[in-house]
Design an enzyme around this catalytic site. Structure first.
Site, PDB file in Angstrom:
ATOM      1  N   GLU A 187       0.797  -1.240   0.000  1.00 23.80           N
ATOM      2  CA  GLU A 187       0.000   0.000   0.000  1.00 23.80           C
ATOM      3  C   GLU A 187       0.825   1.284   0.000  1.00 23.80           C
ATOM      4  O   GLU A 187       0.575   2.190   0.795  1.00 23.80           O
ATOM      5  CB  GLU A 187      -0.956  -0.010   1.203  1.00 23.80           C
ATOM      6  CG  GLU A 187      -1.886  -1.208   1.173  1.00 23.80           C
ATOM      7  CD  GLU A 187      -2.788  -1.316   2.406  1.00 23.80           C
ATOM      8  OE1 GLU A 187      -2.687  -0.468   3.303  1.00 23.80           O
ATOM      9  OE2 GLU A 187      -3.593  -2.264   2.447  1.00 23.80           O
ATOM     10  N   ASN A 206       2.066  -5.203  -3.137  1.00 23.75           N
ATOM     11  CA  ASN A 206       0.649  -5.487  -2.868  1.00 23.75           C
ATOM     12  C   ASN A 206      -0.099  -4.186  -2.605  1.00 23.75           C
ATOM     13  O   ASN A 206       0.386  -3.322  -1.864  1.00 23.75           O
ATOM     14  CB  ASN A 206       0.585  -6.394  -1.619  1.00 23.75           C
ATOM     15  CG  ASN A 206      -0.787  -6.961  -1.342  1.00 23.75           C
ATOM     16  OD1 ASN A 206      -1.402  -7.566  -2.218  1.00 23.75           O
ATOM     17  ND2 ASN A 206      -1.269  -6.780  -0.116  1.00 23.75           N
ATOM     18  N   HIS A 208     -10.492  -5.772  -2.599  1.00 25.76           N
ATOM     19  CA  HIS A 208     -11.607  -5.593  -1.647  1.00 25.76           C
ATOM     20  C   HIS A 208     -12.703  -4.843  -2.408  1.00 25.76           C
ATOM     21  O   HIS A 208     -12.670  -3.622  -2.523  1.00 25.76           O
ATOM     22  CB  HIS A 208     -11.151  -4.772  -0.437  1.00 25.76           C
ATOM     23  CG  HIS A 208     -10.135  -5.460   0.412  1.00 25.76           C
ATOM     24  ND1 HIS A 208     -10.434  -6.569   1.177  1.00 25.76           N
ATOM     25  CD2 HIS A 208      -8.823  -5.207   0.618  1.00 25.76           C
ATOM     26  CE1 HIS A 208      -9.342  -6.958   1.824  1.00 25.76           C
ATOM     27  NE2 HIS A 208      -8.356  -6.155   1.506  1.00 25.76           N
ATOM     28  N   GLU A 228      -6.473 -10.495  -1.389  1.00 24.19           N
ATOM     29  CA  GLU A 228      -7.320 -10.250  -0.205  1.00 24.19           C
ATOM     30  C   GLU A 228      -8.785 -10.140  -0.624  1.00 24.19           C
ATOM     31  O   GLU A 228      -9.530  -9.279  -0.139  1.00 24.19           O
ATOM     32  CB  GLU A 228      -6.881  -8.954   0.513  1.00 24.19           C
ATOM     33  CG  GLU A 228      -5.422  -8.959   0.921  1.00 24.19           C
ATOM     34  CD  GLU A 228      -4.973  -7.712   1.671  1.00 24.19           C
ATOM     35  OE1 GLU A 228      -5.848  -6.944   2.133  1.00 24.19           O
ATOM     36  OE2 GLU A 228      -3.761  -7.509   1.796  1.00 24.19           O
ATOM     37  N   ASP A 244     -12.533  -9.950  -1.185  1.00 23.62           N
ATOM     38  CA  ASP A 244     -13.860 -10.024  -0.566  1.00 23.62           C
ATOM     39  C   ASP A 244     -14.768  -9.101  -1.365  1.00 23.62           C
ATOM     40  O   ASP A 244     -14.291  -8.159  -2.007  1.00 23.62           O
ATOM     41  CB  ASP A 244     -13.869  -9.717   0.942  1.00 23.62           C
ATOM     42  CG  ASP A 244     -13.101  -8.478   1.342  1.00 23.62           C
ATOM     43  OD1 ASP A 244     -12.902  -7.584   0.503  1.00 23.62           O
ATOM     44  OD2 ASP A 244     -12.707  -8.388   2.522  1.00 23.62           O
TER      45      ASP A 244
HETATM   46  O1  9MR Z   1      -7.958  -7.912   8.240  1.00 19.69           O
HETATM   47  C1  9MR Z   1      -7.009  -7.127   8.945  1.00 19.69           C
HETATM   48  C2  9MR Z   1      -7.593  -6.629  10.236  1.00 19.69           C
HETATM   49  O2  9MR Z   1      -7.797  -7.714  11.136  1.00 19.69           O
HETATM   50  C3  9MR Z   1      -6.674  -5.619  10.870  1.00 19.69           C
HETATM   51  O3  9MR Z   1      -7.298  -5.041  12.002  1.00 19.69           O
HETATM   52  C4  9MR Z   1      -6.294  -4.557   9.877  1.00 19.69           C
HETATM   53  C5  9MR Z   1      -5.322  -3.617  10.497  1.00 19.69           C
HETATM   54  O4  9MR Z   1      -4.683  -2.826   9.592  1.00 19.69           O
HETATM   55  O5  9MR Z   1      -5.729  -5.150   8.733  1.00 19.69           O
HETATM   56  C6  9MR Z   1      -6.602  -5.982   8.070  1.00 19.69           C
HETATM   57  O6  9MR Z   1      -6.005  -6.481   6.890  1.00 19.69           O
HETATM   58  C7  9MR Z   1      -5.632  -5.522   5.917  1.00 19.69           C
HETATM   59  C8  9MR Z   1      -4.415  -6.021   5.227  1.00 19.69           C
HETATM   60  O7  9MR Z   1      -3.403  -6.287   6.146  1.00 19.69           O
HETATM   61  C9  9MR Z   1      -3.931  -5.058   4.179  1.00 19.69           C
HETATM   62  N1  9MR Z   1      -4.970  -4.693   3.262  1.00 19.69           N
HETATM   63  C10 9MR Z   1      -6.229  -4.271   3.860  1.00 19.69           C
HETATM   64  C11 9MR Z   1      -6.708  -5.312   4.850  1.00 19.69           C
HETATM   65  C12 9MR Z   1      -8.074  -4.929   5.397  1.00 19.69           C
HETATM   66  O8  9MR Z   1      -7.979  -3.774   6.161  1.00 19.69           O
END
Ligand code: 9MR
Length: 464
Positions: free
Chosen positions: A163, A205, A242, A271, A273
């Site tokens: 990111e 990513n 997402h 990722e 969804d």
């Molecule tokens: O799913 C993850 C969630 O449990 C955490 O609280 C969050 C914290 O940043 O991160 C979520 O996963 C993220 C991933 O690491 C990177 N891309 C976005 C995802 C959804 O927020």
């Protein structure tokens, strides 16, 4: 064409229904003559892909969770356990316990692991948030080196940098303490990761990089092209994907995947969804991946809706109680029908939805000519999906029509890989252009979704 096995199966269906087995949320697979895989991982593997999920270490003691995980998936991404705050909570003190728990769970069961993530502006431990300049650059590179070395040889692909680009129309890098150490921080992280774990694929990513026309997508593309031209060690690009109402799936997604792949990198859906879990959209995503030779696989961001970071959007493939959703059936059907990967197999003239001849049906097809069909039903309170396997007899066929009797009150609401005629009562499903031809003793599948109670295995197939 109806045969003895078909009659036996329909008796079984009646017996099960009579026993009240169509309870809410209960999945019934009454017959399974399909030759392709019956789980996401196995079906993806048949296409040279993987199917993965994000996993949380604390859920590994939940047997409802691990039952689905172990059955369906062959790739795992630690959802939070490999992030910087988890692995280096104090500077120089590394903590790998819960990450190792996931890696060991996966690898001992033959699943692979995506490492997520080595360098990110978010979820930095406090000590790192407070750093800047060359001290931060050095700390970041040390982190990449230490973590990648610790797991060296155990990770299929690392999300080396996550990111790093800004949202919106600027096409700029995201401002962060890491970015402020100098624009070359990303390539420096990739070089450190390559040195530490030379066998792993190294990915960049990001999210909102799915729409080919978006500035952010183009900016990442430009960076990857530049990296490839200068020999920066990047092997893959992860598309988080997402999808939701603000950032929906778009039909140029396949163009995005193939355009990046044309730069000489693999692409991975990392990722996934989808708000509301539209079966059609999930199917499109799978078809897009299968259409791009360098799309290695798909990871969904959690197993059940209750596991999702966006639970209220019910974006995943399993309900909170662990039942397969229509999107699950759509994904499985798409995986089973897709074309084979051209990376290792040259293109053939086999129609895309016909099962490859190397995979025979798992029970013997009818002895004569013609075709037959059987139904695998996934029933829940108020609705169902039905996956229908159409099998040719001993001779090749060039078209088919399957007639299925729906119980009173049931209605078809969507169909894939067939053309439906009617929605209630006796519904006729005819092949579409690409799956009418089935070689002798081979199969293809189509499916439909409906409201009410789904059919038993009663299906009549005629050739056309
Ligand atoms: O799913 C993850 C969630 O449990 C955490 O609280 C969050 C914290 O940043 O991160 C979520 O996963 C993220 C991933 O690491 C990177 N891309 C976005 C995802 C959804 O927020």
């Amino acid at each position: 064409m109806r045969n003895a096995r078909w009659r036996a199966a329909s008796r079984a269906a009646i017996a099960l229904t009579g026993a009240g087995a169509l309870a809410a949320g209960m999945a019934l697979v009454l017959t399974a003559p399909a030759s392709a895989g019956t789980t996401l991982g196995a079906s993806a593997a048949e296409k040279g892909r993987y199917f993965g999920t994000a996993v949380a270490a604390f859920k590994l003691s939940d047997s409802a969770y691990t039952t689905i995980l172990n059955r369906e998936f062959n790739m795992v991404t630690p959802e939070n356990e490999m992030k910087i705050d988890a692995t280096e909570p104090q500077q120089g003190q590394f903590s790998y316990g819960s990450a190792e728990q996931i890696v060991n769970h996966a690898r001992s069961r033959g699943m692979n692991v995506r490492g997520h993530t080595l360098a990110w502006h978010s979820q930095q431990p406090g000590w790192m948030q407070n750093m800047s300049g060359s001290a931060l650059r050095q700390a970041m590179l040390n982190h990449v080196t230490q973590v990648a070395t610790h797991f060296r040889g155990q990770i299929y692909a690392w999300d080396v940098v996550n990111e790093a680009f800004a949202d919106g129309s600027s096409g700029a890098r995201r401002d962060s303490n890491l970015q402020r150490t100098g624009n070359d921080w990303i390539e420096a992280a990739f070089r450190a990761a390559r040195a530490a774990d030379p066998g792993a694929k190294l990915c960049y990513n990001d999210y909102n990089t799915d729409n080919w026309t978006h500035a952010k997508t183009q900016a990442v593309y430009t960076m990857v092209r530049d990296f490839k031209s200068r020999g920066v060690p990047i092997d893959c690009v992860g598309f988080q994907s997402h999808f939701n109402n603000d950032s929906p799936y778009v039909s140029n997604y396949r163009t995005t995947l193939s355009s990046f792949a044309a730069l000489g990198v693999d692409v991975q859906i990392t990722e996934l969804d989808i708000q509301g879990a539209s079966a059609a959209t999930y199917r499109s995503v799978v078809e897009d991946c299968l259409a791009v030779a360098r799309c290695n696989g798909i990871t969904v961001w959690g197993i059940r809706d209750s596991d999702s970071w966006r639970s209220s959007q019910t974006p995943l493939l399993f309900t909170s109680s662990g039942a397969k959703k229509p999107a699950y059936d759509a994904v499985l059907a798409a995986l089973n029908n897709g074309t084979t990967p051209p990376t290792t197999t040259p293109p053939t003239t086999t129609p895309p939805t016909t099962t490859p001849p190397t995979t025979p049906p798992n029970s013997s097809p009818p002895a004569g000519d013609g075709c037959y069909a059987s139904v695998a039903l996934n029933q829940w309170a108020g609705g169902f999906t039905a996956n229908v396997t159409v099998t040719a007899g001993k001779s090749d066929i060039n078209g088919w029509t399957v007639t299925i009797e729906l119980p009173a009150g049931a209605a078809v609401t969507g169909t894939w890989n067939a053309q439906a005629s009617g929605t209630t009562g006796s519904v006729r499903f005819t092949n579409v252009s690409y799956n009418g031809r089935i070689l002798g003793r081979q199969s293809t599948t189509f499916g439909f979704q409906g409201t009410g109670t789904g059919p038993g295995v009663l299906a009549n197939c005629v050739t056309s």
